[in-house]
Structure formats: C-alpha cells, structure tokens
Design an enzyme around this catalytic site. Structure first.
Site, PDB file in Angstrom:
ATOM      1  CE  LYS A  22      65.544  39.612  74.989  1.00 27.14           C
ATOM      2  NZ  LYS A  22      65.532  38.875  73.706  1.00 27.14           N
ATOM      3  CG  ASN A  23      68.843  37.239  74.625  1.00 26.94           C
ATOM      4  OD1 ASN A  23      67.625  37.322  74.455  1.00 26.94           O
ATOM      5  ND2 ASN A  23      69.688  38.123  74.140  1.00 26.94           N
ATOM      6  CB  CYS A 117      63.621  41.794  64.171  1.00 29.08           C
ATOM      7  SG  CYS A 117      65.349  41.719  63.949  1.00 29.08           S
ATOM      8  NE  ARG A 122      67.511  38.300  64.512  1.00 25.67           N
ATOM      9  CZ  ARG A 122      67.134  38.594  65.764  1.00 25.67           C
ATOM     10  NH1 ARG A 122      66.191  39.478  65.939  1.00 25.67           N
ATOM     11  NH2 ARG A 122      67.644  37.979  66.808  1.00 25.67           N
ATOM     12  CG  ASP A 305      71.588  42.097  72.048  1.00 17.82           C
ATOM     13  OD1 ASP A 305      71.435  40.956  72.504  1.00 17.82           O
ATOM     14  OD2 ASP A 305      71.428  42.379  70.848  1.00 17.82           O
ATOM     15  NE  ARG A 397      60.063  40.647  71.931  1.00 17.72           N
ATOM     16  CZ  ARG A 397      61.084  40.569  71.074  1.00 17.72           C
ATOM     17  NH1 ARG A 397      61.231  41.486  70.136  1.00 17.72           N
ATOM     18  NH2 ARG A 397      61.951  39.586  71.159  1.00 17.72           N
TER      19      ARG A 397
HETATM   20  C1  EPZ Z   1      70.823  36.413  69.437  1.00 21.91           C
HETATM   21  O1  EPZ Z   1      70.161  36.531  68.189  1.00 21.91           O
HETATM   22  C2  EPZ Z   1      70.103  37.342  70.394  1.00 21.91           C
HETATM   23  N1  EPZ Z   1      68.714  36.900  70.542  1.00 21.91           N
HETATM   24  C3  EPZ Z   1      70.139  38.779  69.867  1.00 21.91           C
HETATM   25  O2  EPZ Z   1      69.572  39.594  70.891  1.00 21.91           O
HETATM   26  C4  EPZ Z   1      71.591  39.201  69.662  1.00 21.91           C
HETATM   27  O3  EPZ Z   1      71.613  40.466  69.023  1.00 21.91           O
HETATM   28  C5  EPZ Z   1      72.350  38.178  68.820  1.00 21.91           C
HETATM   29  O4  EPZ Z   1      72.195  36.852  69.354  1.00 21.91           O
HETATM   30  C6  EPZ Z   1      73.849  38.479  68.772  1.00 21.91           C
HETATM   31  O5  EPZ Z   1      74.359  38.436  70.082  1.00 21.91           O
HETATM   32  C7  EPZ Z   1      68.466  35.906  71.428  1.00 21.91           C
HETATM   33  O6  EPZ Z   1      69.359  35.392  72.081  1.00 21.91           O
HETATM   34  C8  EPZ Z   1      67.018  35.503  71.560  1.00 21.91           C
HETATM   35  P1  EPZ Z   1      73.093  35.364  65.808  1.00 21.91           P
HETATM   36  P2  EPZ Z   1      70.521  35.489  66.996  1.00 21.91           P
HETATM   37  O7  EPZ Z   1      72.633  34.088  65.213  1.00 21.91           O
HETATM   38  O8  EPZ Z   1      70.815  34.161  67.577  1.00 21.91           O
HETATM   39  C9  EPZ Z   1      74.238  35.885  61.237  1.00 21.91           C
HETATM   40  C10 EPZ Z   1      68.067  41.065  71.890  1.00 21.91           C
HETATM   41  O9  EPZ Z   1      68.008  42.290  71.782  1.00 21.91           O
HETATM   42  N2  EPZ Z   1      73.636  34.544  61.048  1.00 21.91           N
HETATM   43  O10 EPZ Z   1      74.179  35.341  66.828  1.00 21.91           O
HETATM   44  O11 EPZ Z   1      69.445  35.586  65.969  1.00 21.91           O
HETATM   45  C11 EPZ Z   1      73.190  36.937  61.570  1.00 21.91           C
HETATM   46  O12 EPZ Z   1      72.596  37.451  60.403  1.00 21.91           O
HETATM   47  C12 EPZ Z   1      68.299  40.223  70.662  1.00 21.91           C
HETATM   48  O13 EPZ Z   1      67.985  40.440  72.980  1.00 21.91           O
HETATM   49  C13 EPZ Z   1      73.737  33.911  59.806  1.00 21.91           C
HETATM   50  O14 EPZ Z   1      74.289  34.460  58.874  1.00 21.91           O
HETATM   51  O15 EPZ Z   1      71.846  36.143  66.425  1.00 21.91           O
HETATM   52  C14 EPZ Z   1      74.004  37.975  62.312  1.00 21.91           C
HETATM   53  O16 EPZ Z   1      74.646  38.817  61.359  1.00 21.91           O
HETATM   54  C15 EPZ Z   1      68.278  41.059  69.395  1.00 21.91           C
HETATM   55  N3  EPZ Z   1      73.198  32.668  59.664  1.00 21.91           N
HETATM   56  C16 EPZ Z   1      75.076  37.147  63.032  1.00 21.91           C
HETATM   57  O17 EPZ Z   1      75.093  35.875  62.379  1.00 21.91           O
HETATM   58  C17 EPZ Z   1      72.566  32.016  60.699  1.00 21.91           C
HETATM   59  O18 EPZ Z   1      72.110  30.864  60.500  1.00 21.91           O
HETATM   60  C18 EPZ Z   1      74.789  36.915  64.505  1.00 21.91           C
HETATM   61  O19 EPZ Z   1      73.494  36.367  64.604  1.00 21.91           O
HETATM   62  C19 EPZ Z   1      72.481  32.670  61.943  1.00 21.91           C
HETATM   63  C20 EPZ Z   1      73.030  33.922  62.104  1.00 21.91           C
END
Ligand code: EPZ
Length: 426
Positions: A22-23, A117, A122, A305, A397
C-alpha cells in the site's frame, strides 16, 4: 452498519498470497504525474486508498484504465491543472505526495492540507523545508497548500527527523529539478526504494535509496514505463502475527524476506517458528507465546505500522511486555478496545505495559484506524467467543480481501450488515 464478526479459536492453516505494498502504491501513483508517457503499474493492491488516489488522478485529467484486479494503466499527459480535488484529498494522508509530484512537473501545486488521523498530528514541516531548499515558496489559503517555484533547482536537504513522507515528497520534486539534490537523514523503508526504482525506470537518476543519503540528478524528461510494486511487508507481518496468535501453520507467498527481518526477529523472540525462503515464509506456533519488549523505529527497526498487531499478540503472551511507540505521539488509542476483550495493558504516553492474560474474550469493539483494526482482528482470531468489529472501512483502506484471505486460512470470519442503532433522544 458494516461489521466484521469473528468466532475465535480456529488455528489458521494453509497458504496466503501477499498483495502489493500500500505505502509503495500511494507514492508511485502520484509519481506517474511526472511521466511524459503511459505508465502500467502491476501488482498494485485493490484497496480503497489506491482507488481513491486513482480517482484523484482521473479527476485531474489523467486517463486511468484498470487492466485487471492488480494492474492499472495511466496516461497523465492530459493533466494540465496542478490542482487536486479538495474533498477527495482530505480523505487520505498520502495525498500530500501530490504536492511533490505536481511541483516537480509544473513548478506549482495546490493540494488540500492533509488530515490528521487517530494517532496524533501529522505535520509536513519537513516536506515544506525540502521544497524551500529547491526554490519553492508555500502558503496556505482556504485549507489548500499552494507551493510554487520560479525555477526548481537542486539543493542539499538535511531532514530534522526521519520522515517517509518528506523523503518521498522531496524525491518527487527533485527528479526534474535543475542540478543535484541530496537528501540526508532520509527514510530507508522498502517503499522508498520501490519509489526510487520506479522513478529510475522512467529515466530518473536517483541513487542511494535505502540508505540515509539519497542523491538525485535532475533530468529533463521522464518516460512511460511498466513497473511491478513490491509485496506489502506490513500486510505480511499482519498475517504472520495472526498465524502466531492462533497457534497456526501458514505459508505466506509473494514476500521479500529481507523486508520482514525486524518482524521475523521479534516473532522468533516470542517463540514463533519461522522458515524463510526466496519468495515465501513459513510460520508455525503452538502453545503460549513468550513475552518480549518492542520499540518502534524507522526502517530497519521494528515498524510502527506493526505496533498494534504485535501488542495484540503480547496481550495473551506469558509474562509482562513493554511496548515503546517511539515514532508517533498517540498510537495506543486502540488499547481501550483491546481492554474490552480482557487485555491488561496500562499506557503512559509512548509506553504501554502489557500484562499477558491467559486468553482474551470476544466483545463488540471498534477499529480506531487501519493497523488498530488489524490488531482487533488478530485479538479476535485467538479470543474465546465472538467479536464484532465496527468501523471496518479503516481496515478496507489498507488490506486487500482480508476477510476472504482469512477465510481461506480457516478463520471463522465474515462481514455482516446491521441496522444503524436508533439514537434514543432524551
Ligand atoms: C508514513 O507516514 C506511512 N504512511 C505510515 O503508515 C507510517 O506509520 C509512517 O510513514 C512511519 O513509517 C504512508 O506511507 C502513506 P513520517 P508519514 O513522515 O510519512 C514526524 C499506515 O498504517 N514528522 O515518516 O506521515 C511525524 O510526526 C500508515 O500504513 C514531522 O515531524 O510518516 C512522525 O512523528 C500509518 N514533520 C515521524 O516524523 C514532518 O514534516 C514519522 O513520520 C513529517 C513527519
């Protein structure tokens, strides 16, 4: 109302085929916008998030043809407006990848602010930091993010936090920018590597994906391509946990064992027998699982995840386990639902202390988000009695045909439709 109903206790046995990731799919579909030709995407999972992303592309003017259940053919060459549909975009976090793709193609983009979410805010500050380094400015007007650049020029981005989304979005904006872009402290997830391979199959020049330094030399044109998406390591981990929870014997087909290393290691620590082969893993377990401690980390650490799913396993393991959710601020909301099934778990911030109970018992519960829903299914499969799971659209989803796949492994699971309960007015 649509619910999943599970009568617990059946041992899962047999073979299950893992679908495309998916991702990876929700990153590769926006990337198609960058192409000057038709792209054929194979092994794409037939799930709501993919169909929503395909619908967004169609609404923008792309022609999207479903060749079969797992293959889409997309012609993005008629997309002329760098604007994504507000209502559709708000439904899915991954829509923010449209910012990077539209910026990379048109040097401007207008996309709805991504929703939060159920596990905390996020932010996208790192995404915007990367766009700024490439010469783009942004503003938020009417809930839409506007990003635009006179001219996209490569630059050096050091991510303050390892972010999958920011790494994806900066790659998409950089592949056609003038000159070289370096992304330091980049995410290393398998879907980052898959996106890089997809972009390179179109003629991009992306190196180092899978390490924490990604180097991109901008190119003028990206051609159409045919590409097959990697298997979903989180879906695979979910079925491995379900096999372990039920004391089953299951072969997962169409996996990449290397992508499962941290999940396999943790399940083995709990006493699960796992044999790894080229494109499949064999998972067996009998008796009670052992307790263990878990800390979620960016890849190659234990994936966040998989945190709800492994906690559902530990809820009936032998002993006390500590689960540390080090990536998200509030990813334990599902614990209240597990407690309805008799789980003995106390949560303090990012730490959950899990006292293993003899056995969970069936109850009416809710899926609070995608992976929480998967955790409820795992808990219900091993529980005594019947579990009713509401809000299952979260699960649909991200998991292709999960009810049919589990039925194929011998689970007593089905979907029922009930009347909306009448709201008693005071
Ligand atoms: C991706 O989300 C995945 N979603 C998430 O999977 C997954 O939990 C996450 O990566 C971590 O592996 C998709 O790929 C569609 P991040 P993403 O940016 O990109 C902080 C699922 O279940 N952060 O890696 O939104 C953030 O708050 C979903 O499939 C900032 O501070 O996650 C978090 O603490 C749920 N500033 C950490 O980084 C930013 O600009 C990791 O977030 C971006 C992120």
């Amino acid at each position: 109302m649509k619910k999943i109903v599970i009568n617990g206790g059946n041992k899962l046995q047999g073979k299950v085929r893992i679908s495309g990731a998916k991702n990876a799919a929700v990153a590769i579909l926006p990337a198609v916008i960058l192409s000057d030709g038709v792209c054929r995407i194979e092994n794409i999972p037939n799930i709501m998030d993919v169909n929503l992303m395909a619908n967004i592309l169609h609404q923008m003017g792309a022609s999207v043809n479903r060749i079969n259940k797992t293959t889409l053919e997309i012609d993005p060459t008629h997309i002329t407006k760098p604007v994504a549909n507000y209502e559709l975009v708000r439904k899915m976090r991954a829509s923010c990848y449209l910012l990077g793709a539209l910026l990379g193609k048109f040097s401007q983009a207008e996309v709805a602010l991504p929703g939060g979410c159920n596990f905390g805010v996020r932010p996208i500050d790192q995404h915007l930091k990367g766009f700024g380094v490439l010469g783009a400015e942004h503003s938020v007007v009417g809930g839409m993010i506007h990003v635009r650049a006179q001219h996209l020029t490569g630059g050096h981005v050091y991510l303050d936090v390892v972010s999958v989304g920011a790494t994806v979005n900066i790659m998409l904006a950089a592949v056609k920018a003038d000159g070289k872009t370096v992304i330091e402290n980049a995410a290393k997830e398998p879907h980052i590597v898959d996106l890089a391979n997809f972009l390179n199959s179109m003629g991009a020049d992306v190196r180092g994906a899978g390490t924490d330094v990604i180097k991109i030399n901008g190119v003028k044109h990206l051609n159409g391509t045919t590409y097959s998406i990697i298997p979903d390591q989180i879906e695979a981990g979910t079925y491995m946990a379900a096999a372990a929870a039920t004391g089953g014997d299951v072969v997962l087909q169409n996996v990449i064992s290397k992508h499962l290393e941290s999940i396999t290691a943790k399940l083995r620590e709990m006493g699960v027998e796992i044999e790894e082969y080229d494109d499949c893993v064999h998972v067996r377990h009998q008796g009670r699982l052992r307790r263990c401690n878990v800390k979620t980390m960016p890849h190659p650490g234990f994936p966040t995840d998989m945190q709800p799913q492994i906690t559902a396993l530990l809820a009936a393991a032998d002993g006390t386990s500590i689960v540390n959710e080090a990536v998200w601020d509030h990813r334990f909301r599902y614990i209240d639902e597990l407690k309805r099934m008799g789980a003995d778990i106390s949560v303090d911030g990012k730490i959950a202390v899990v006292q293993g109970v003899e056995r969970l018992n069936g109850a009416p519960v809710k899926a609070t988000d995608l992976r929480a829903g998967a955790a409820m299914i795992i808990a219900a499969l091993s529980a005594e009695g019947t579990t009713y799971i509401e809000d299952i659209e979260h699960i649909e989803r991200g998991y292709e045909d999960i009810v049919e796949k589990l039925q194929g492994l011998g689970a007593d699971i089905k979907v029922i439709y009930t009347e909306e309960p009448s709201v008693q007015t005071a």
